[in-house]
Design a protein around this motif. Structure first.
Motif, PDB file in Angstrom:
ATOM      1  N   LEU A  78      98.562  -3.458   1.311  1.00 50.92           N
ATOM      2  CA  LEU A  78      99.632  -4.111   0.932  1.00 50.92           C
ATOM      3  C   LEU A  78      99.141  -5.203  -0.353  1.00 50.92           C
ATOM      4  CD1 LEU A  78     101.379  -5.422   3.860  1.00 50.92           C
ATOM      5  CD2 LEU A  78     102.018  -3.649   2.508  1.00 50.92           C
ATOM      6  N   TYR A  79      97.343  -5.128  -0.444  1.00 48.34           N
ATOM      7  CA  TYR A  79      96.747  -6.127  -1.329  1.00 48.34           C
ATOM      8  C   TYR A  79      96.515  -5.273  -2.582  1.00 48.34           C
ATOM      9  CZ  TYR A  79      93.179  -9.578  -2.922  1.00 48.34           C
ATOM     10  OH  TYR A  79      92.548 -10.278  -3.609  1.00 48.34           O
ATOM     11  N   TYR A  80      95.938  -4.132  -2.182  1.00 51.33           N
ATOM     12  CA  TYR A  80      95.650  -3.305  -3.558  1.00 51.33           C
ATOM     13  C   TYR A  80      96.234  -2.308  -4.095  1.00 51.33           C
ATOM     14  CZ  TYR A  80      91.137  -4.751  -1.548  1.00 51.33           C
ATOM     15  OH  TYR A  80      89.905  -5.693  -1.129  1.00 51.33           O
ATOM     16  N   PRO A  81      96.573  -2.060  -5.504  1.00 49.37           N
ATOM     17  CA  PRO A  81      95.529  -2.648  -6.295  1.00 49.37           C
ATOM     18  C   PRO A  81      96.055  -4.185  -6.500  1.00 49.37           C
ATOM     19  CG  PRO A  81      97.131  -1.388  -7.623  1.00 49.37           C
ATOM     20  CD  PRO A  81      97.252  -1.035  -5.993  1.00 49.37           C
ATOM     21  N   VAL A  82      94.959  -5.091  -6.998  1.00 49.08           N
ATOM     22  CA  VAL A  82      95.232  -6.367  -7.258  1.00 49.08           C
ATOM     23  C   VAL A  82      96.027  -6.530  -8.659  1.00 49.08           C
ATOM     24  CG1 VAL A  82      94.062  -8.538  -7.640  1.00 49.08           C
ATOM     25  CG2 VAL A  82      93.143  -7.014  -6.104  1.00 49.08           C
ATOM     26  N   GLU A  83      95.667  -5.849  -9.568  1.00 52.13           N
ATOM     27  CA  GLU A  83      96.351  -5.798 -10.894  1.00 52.13           C
ATOM     28  C   GLU A  83      97.162  -4.456 -10.911  1.00 52.13           C
ATOM     29  OE1 GLU A  83      94.488  -6.824 -14.253  1.00 52.13           O
ATOM     30  OE2 GLU A  83      93.719  -8.715 -13.595  1.00 52.13           O
ATOM     31  N   PRO A  84      98.327  -4.242 -11.519  1.00 51.48           N
ATOM     32  CA  PRO A  84      98.971  -2.994 -11.750  1.00 51.48           C
ATOM     33  C   PRO A  84      98.279  -1.849 -12.476  1.00 51.48           C
ATOM     34  CG  PRO A  84     100.367  -4.787 -12.082  1.00 51.48           C
ATOM     35  CD  PRO A  84      98.930  -5.380 -12.017  1.00 51.48           C
ATOM     36  N   GLY A  86      99.116   1.435 -13.745  1.00 44.50           N
ATOM     37  CA  GLY A  86     100.322   2.344 -14.017  1.00 44.50           C
ATOM     38  C   GLY A  86     101.634   1.723 -13.219  1.00 44.50           C
ATOM     39  N   HIS A  87     102.280   2.845 -12.413  1.00 44.56           N
ATOM     40  CA  HIS A  87     103.520   2.281 -11.509  1.00 44.56           C
ATOM     41  C   HIS A  87     102.754   1.766 -10.178  1.00 44.56           C
ATOM     42  CE1 HIS A  87     106.359   3.691 -14.190  1.00 44.56           C
ATOM     43  NE2 HIS A  87     105.726   4.956 -14.344  1.00 44.56           N
ATOM     44  N   ASP A  88     101.563   1.615  -9.933  1.00 39.37           N
ATOM     45  CA  ASP A  88     101.137   1.282  -8.581  1.00 39.37           C
ATOM     46  C   ASP A  88     100.733  -0.049  -8.455  1.00 39.37           C
ATOM     47  OD1 ASP A  88     101.053   3.929  -7.394  1.00 39.37           O
ATOM     48  OD2 ASP A  88      99.073   4.284  -8.138  1.00 39.37           O
ATOM     49  N   MET A  89     101.330  -0.968  -7.781  1.00 40.79           N
ATOM     50  CA  MET A  89     100.924  -2.332  -7.711  1.00 40.79           C
ATOM     51  C   MET A  89     101.194  -3.076  -6.364  1.00 40.79           C
ATOM     52  SD  MET A  89     104.690  -3.784  -9.213  1.00 40.79           S
ATOM     53  CE  MET A  89     104.546  -2.672 -10.590  1.00 40.79           C
TER      54      MET A  89
END
Length: 345
Positions: A78-84, A86-89
């Motif tokens: 739930l914490y990674y990635p810290v900054e988006p 692409g579409h992953d946040m």
């Protein structure tokens, strides 16, 4: 004169007919602008297979508040990635953007720690940014926050409210998430212990349709092991310590547990109560099934014994019959047995 009045009436009617479509076109446009938020939210809910709601007339229920530490392995996804990327946040960035765009309402965190989901408790996004010194830009009435300015790195904790309940309609036990509150940890200038700043409460039922579109990693050894965030919470994959339960006095564990040892024992006691209740529900049915199986097994075991006795009786009858036949001079096949019996007499 009559002809002139007739021409004027036709002109007025024609003007109203021509002007009418333009007015009709303007009204739907305004309505669409006002209801765009509601339509998008409804569309998202229709696309998502809605989870089962908790019935209001359950016979047993216990509300629990947990502290979800994102530095733990079970919650690290739930914490990674810290900054988006692409579409992953991470979860907070996703929730932050949903609140910013007005898709999900946010509610204030009160001093008593309880959540209130009413219109009067709703938090204005601009006020939230100002209170926690989050940099933003405003242009044409729209607020823009850069990804690097979203304090997702500082949100390393969540308060989570879940409800454990027994549904008597289908004899099932459930644990359902009801609300989430991101907690920001900020260190002061003197390098002391980081202070906790609970930001806002989010109703999980409002957030759930959108969580199905975002994935979370569930293993550090296998990066292909992922699931949607909605499944993550539905399956209770998170891990967190209990810091409060709904009770008649409204006290948290810290208010009646003076030491860390007492706190740990109380948390274990509550967890054991929940586990014991769940075990008791299914142990009753298992005992009934086991009793049925044992009774069936005993019946099956008794039958062969009876049959064996019957066979023994049949053999004795045959022996006595054969002996009678020999004495009358018939049946040469059983003569050895007859001679033995005569020798015994």
């Amino acid at each position: 004169m009559k002809r002139l009045l007739f021409v004027l009436m036709i002109t007025l009617v024609a003007g109203s007919v021509v002007a009418q479509p333009a007015n009709r076109r303007r009204k739907p446009a305004n309505t669409t602008q006002q209801n765009t938020q509601g339509q998008l939210t409804q569309r998202a809910r229709l696309m998502f297979p809605t989870a089962i709601d908790m019935p209001e007339d359950v016979v047993w229920r216990r509300d629990i508040y947990r502290e979800i530490d994102l530095t733990k392995d079970a919650n690290g996804g739930l914490y990674y990635p810290v900054e988006p990327v692409g579409h992953d946040m991470n979860l907070f960035t996703y929730v932050f953007k949903l609140v910013q765009n007005g898709y999900v309402p946010a509610y204030e965190y009160r001093l008593d720690g309880n959540e209130v989901f009413t219109d009067s408790a709703r938090v204005k996004f601009k006020t939230l940014l100002s209170d926690y010194h989050i940099f933003y830009e405003e242009k044409d009435g729209k607020i823009r926050v850069d990804n690097s300015d979203i304090p997702s790195q500082e949100v390393r904790l969540y308060y989570l409210k879940e409800s454990a309940y027994y549904d008597q309609s289908n004899s099932t036990f459930h644990r359902k998430v009801l609300a989430l509150c991101p907690v920001m940890l900020r260190e002061d200038d003197f390098g002391g212990e980081a202070a906790k700043y609970p930001l806002f409460w989010v109703k999980y039922s409002d957030l759930e349709p959108f969580l199905s579109r975002q994935t979370v990693m569930t293993s550090s050894l296998n990066n292909a092991a992922t699931m949607s965030m909605s499944d993550y919470f539905t399956l209770n994959m998170y891990s967190g310590k209990i810091y409060k339960t709904n009770n008649m006095l409204g006290r948290t564990l810290a208010q009646y547990c003076p030491t860390d040892t007492a706190m740990a024992k109380e948390q274990e006691r509550i967890e054991e109560e929940l586990a014991a209740f769940e075990r008791g529900l299914f142990a009753t049915s298992l005992r009934g099934d086991t009793a049925n199986v044992d009774s069936t097994a005993n019946t099956d075991e008794v039958k062969p014994v009876k049959e064996t006795k019957k066979k023994k009786k049949t053999r004795r009858q045959r022996v006595s019959t054969s002996s009678g036949n020999t004495s009358s001079g018939g049946g040469t096949g059983s003569s050895p047995r007859i001679s033995v019996r005569r020798q015994r007499h």
